[in-house]
Design a protein around this motif. Structure first.
Motif, PDB file in Angstrom:
ATOM      1  N   SER A 186       0.831  -1.326  -0.048  1.00 44.14           N
ATOM      2  CA  SER A 186      -0.066  -0.008  -0.166  1.00 44.14           C
ATOM      3  C   SER A 186       0.729   1.255  -0.163  1.00 44.14           C
ATOM      4  O   SER A 186       0.442   2.270  -0.551  1.00 44.14           O
ATOM      5  CB  SER A 186      -1.144   0.050   1.107  1.00 44.14           C
ATOM      6  OG  SER A 186      -0.456  -0.172   2.359  1.00 44.14           O
ATOM      7  N   GLU A 187       2.158   1.182   0.551  1.00 48.52           N
ATOM      8  CA  GLU A 187       2.881   2.335   0.460  1.00 48.52           C
ATOM      9  C   GLU A 187       3.248   2.783  -0.974  1.00 48.52           C
ATOM     10  O   GLU A 187       3.942   3.866  -1.057  1.00 48.52           O
ATOM     11  CB  GLU A 187       4.033   2.261   1.582  1.00 48.52           C
ATOM     12  CG  GLU A 187       5.059   1.345   1.130  1.00 48.52           C
ATOM     13  CD  GLU A 187       4.735  -0.123   1.533  1.00 48.52           C
ATOM     14  OE1 GLU A 187       5.423  -1.144   1.033  1.00 48.52           O
ATOM     15  OE2 GLU A 187       3.589  -0.478   2.133  1.00 48.52           O
ATOM     16  N   LYS A 188       3.153   1.818  -1.736  1.00 48.28           N
ATOM     17  CA  LYS A 188       3.829   2.192  -3.152  1.00 48.28           C
ATOM     18  C   LYS A 188       2.635   2.315  -4.156  1.00 48.28           C
ATOM     19  O   LYS A 188       2.784   2.374  -5.471  1.00 48.28           O
ATOM     20  CB  LYS A 188       4.430   0.843  -3.681  1.00 48.28           C
ATOM     21  CG  LYS A 188       5.808   0.726  -2.983  1.00 48.28           C
ATOM     22  CD  LYS A 188       6.619  -0.212  -3.419  1.00 48.28           C
ATOM     23  CE  LYS A 188       7.859  -0.655  -2.618  1.00 48.28           C
ATOM     24  NZ  LYS A 188       8.598  -1.795  -2.897  1.00 48.28           N
ATOM     25  N   ILE A 189       1.448   2.560  -3.963  1.00 46.49           N
ATOM     26  CA  ILE A 189       0.372   2.851  -4.719  1.00 46.49           C
ATOM     27  C   ILE A 189       0.429   4.073  -5.326  1.00 46.49           C
ATOM     28  O   ILE A 189       0.813   5.062  -4.779  1.00 46.49           O
ATOM     29  CB  ILE A 189      -0.974   2.939  -3.974  1.00 46.49           C
ATOM     30  CG1 ILE A 189      -1.297   1.226  -3.126  1.00 46.49           C
ATOM     31  CG2 ILE A 189      -2.114   3.210  -4.824  1.00 46.49           C
ATOM     32  CD1 ILE A 189      -2.620   1.455  -2.403  1.00 46.49           C
ATOM     33  N   SER A 190       0.270   4.105  -6.717  1.00 40.67           N
ATOM     34  CA  SER A 190       0.570   5.253  -7.478  1.00 40.67           C
ATOM     35  C   SER A 190      -0.929   5.763  -8.158  1.00 40.67           C
ATOM     36  O   SER A 190      -1.594   4.820  -8.472  1.00 40.67           O
ATOM     37  CB  SER A 190       1.784   5.392  -8.447  1.00 40.67           C
ATOM     38  OG  SER A 190       1.290   4.301  -9.304  1.00 40.67           O
ATOM     39  N   ALA A 191      -1.003   6.952  -8.477  1.00 34.88           N
ATOM     40  CA  ALA A 191      -2.282   7.416  -9.180  1.00 34.88           C
ATOM     41  C   ALA A 191      -1.862   8.434 -10.363  1.00 34.88           C
ATOM     42  O   ALA A 191      -0.997   9.333 -10.299  1.00 34.88           O
ATOM     43  CB  ALA A 191      -3.470   8.029  -8.196  1.00 34.88           C
TER      44      ALA A 191
ATOM     45  N   LEU B 109      -5.243   3.873 -10.765  1.00 34.28           N
ATOM     46  CA  LEU B 109      -4.394   3.533  -9.936  1.00 34.28           C
ATOM     47  C   LEU B 109      -3.693   2.455 -10.002  1.00 34.28           C
ATOM     48  O   LEU B 109      -4.377   1.278 -10.610  1.00 34.28           O
ATOM     49  CB  LEU B 109      -5.434   3.462  -8.710  1.00 34.28           C
ATOM     50  CG  LEU B 109      -6.296   4.775  -8.233  1.00 34.28           C
ATOM     51  CD1 LEU B 109      -7.280   4.094  -7.282  1.00 34.28           C
ATOM     52  CD2 LEU B 109      -5.307   5.533  -7.366  1.00 34.28           C
ATOM     53  N   THR B 110      -2.475   2.459  -9.732  1.00 34.57           N
ATOM     54  CA  THR B 110      -1.649   1.181  -9.844  1.00 34.57           C
ATOM     55  C   THR B 110      -1.403   0.501  -8.414  1.00 34.57           C
ATOM     56  O   THR B 110      -0.705   1.517  -7.678  1.00 34.57           O
ATOM     57  CB  THR B 110      -0.228   1.279 -10.607  1.00 34.57           C
ATOM     58  OG1 THR B 110      -0.516   1.821 -11.822  1.00 34.57           O
ATOM     59  CG2 THR B 110       0.636   0.196 -10.700  1.00 34.57           C
ATOM     60  N   LEU B 111      -1.688  -0.660  -8.054  1.00 34.92           N
ATOM     61  CA  LEU B 111      -1.595  -1.043  -6.656  1.00 34.92           C
ATOM     62  C   LEU B 111      -0.586  -2.321  -6.962  1.00 34.92           C
ATOM     63  O   LEU B 111      -0.888  -3.559  -7.114  1.00 34.92           O
ATOM     64  CB  LEU B 111      -2.858  -1.404  -6.120  1.00 34.92           C
ATOM     65  CG  LEU B 111      -3.964  -0.609  -5.947  1.00 34.92           C
ATOM     66  CD1 LEU B 111      -4.665  -0.316  -7.240  1.00 34.92           C
ATOM     67  CD2 LEU B 111      -4.911  -1.087  -4.715  1.00 34.92           C
ATOM     68  N   PRO B 112       0.688  -1.965  -6.342  1.00 31.14           N
ATOM     69  CA  PRO B 112       1.740  -3.237  -6.582  1.00 31.14           C
ATOM     70  C   PRO B 112       1.579  -4.121  -5.811  1.00 31.14           C
ATOM     71  O   PRO B 112       1.211  -3.864  -4.500  1.00 31.14           O
ATOM     72  CB  PRO B 112       3.106  -2.354  -6.372  1.00 31.14           C
ATOM     73  CG  PRO B 112       2.809  -0.789  -6.328  1.00 31.14           C
ATOM     74  CD  PRO B 112       1.314  -0.710  -6.163  1.00 31.14           C
ATOM     75  N   LYS B 113       1.782  -5.371  -6.146  1.00 34.72           N
ATOM     76  CA  LYS B 113       1.695  -6.622  -5.123  1.00 34.72           C
ATOM     77  C   LYS B 113       3.137  -6.459  -4.429  1.00 34.72           C
ATOM     78  O   LYS B 113       4.045  -6.135  -4.855  1.00 34.72           O
ATOM     79  CB  LYS B 113       1.610  -7.816  -5.688  1.00 34.72           C
ATOM     80  CG  LYS B 113       0.458  -8.097  -6.480  1.00 34.72           C
ATOM     81  CD  LYS B 113       0.278  -9.284  -7.239  1.00 34.72           C
ATOM     82  CE  LYS B 113      -1.006  -9.418  -7.977  1.00 34.72           C
ATOM     83  NZ  LYS B 113      -1.301 -10.777  -8.393  1.00 34.72           N
TER      84      LYS B 113
END
Length: 141
Positions: free
Chosen positions: A109-114, A123-127
């Motif tokens: 969650s600390e690496k989510i980008s928009a 929105l990109t939600l990296p695993k």
């Protein structure tokens, strides 16, 4: 990703009574507030959420993650004005919205980008590293 929306008493009444009616589906969407529409895709390294937000800019949005829930909030304000000799027409439309999604445990969650481009929010939600698929070569003796 699991989508959560607040329960509405009116919508559940219509669920029981009108579920076979063609107009039921249109009413249900309006009553439960599922705007903006979103597309959710899962890749091997990330999830991508795309939301259509025509007429909005990034300053009109608030995106947050709290207790494993991603929220997209915003407000749309539109004013249309036409004026001619003896003709005056003014329309205003506005409204707030909020969409929430329960995030899976494998999100970093600390690496989510928009990014916002031409009215589409992406929105990109990296695993997390531990959730990404790994290929391990096994040697046979």
């Amino acid at each position: 990703i699991r989508y959560e929306r607040p329960m509405t008493t009116l919508a559940s009444l219509f669920d029981d009574f009108f579920s076979d009616n063609v107009f039921y589906f249109l009413f249900r969407e309006l009553a439960t507030g599922s705007w903006p529409r979103v597309d959710i895709e899962e890749g091997s390294n990330e999830y991508v959420i795309k939301a259509d937000l025509p007429g909005l800019e990034k300053k009109d949005l608030k995106i947050s993650v709290e207790n494993g829930t991603l929220s997209i909030e915003g407000e749309k304000k539109v004013e249309r004005k036409k004026e001619k000799d003896r003709y005056y027409h003014l329309e205003r439309s506005y409204g707030k919205f909020c969409r929430s999604f329960a995030l899976p445990d494998d999100i970093a969650s600390e690496k989510i980008s928009a990014a916002m481009n031409n009215g589409v929010l992406e929105l990109t939600l990296p695993k997390s590293e531990k959730a990404r698929p790994k290929s391990i070569e096994v040697k046979v003796n």
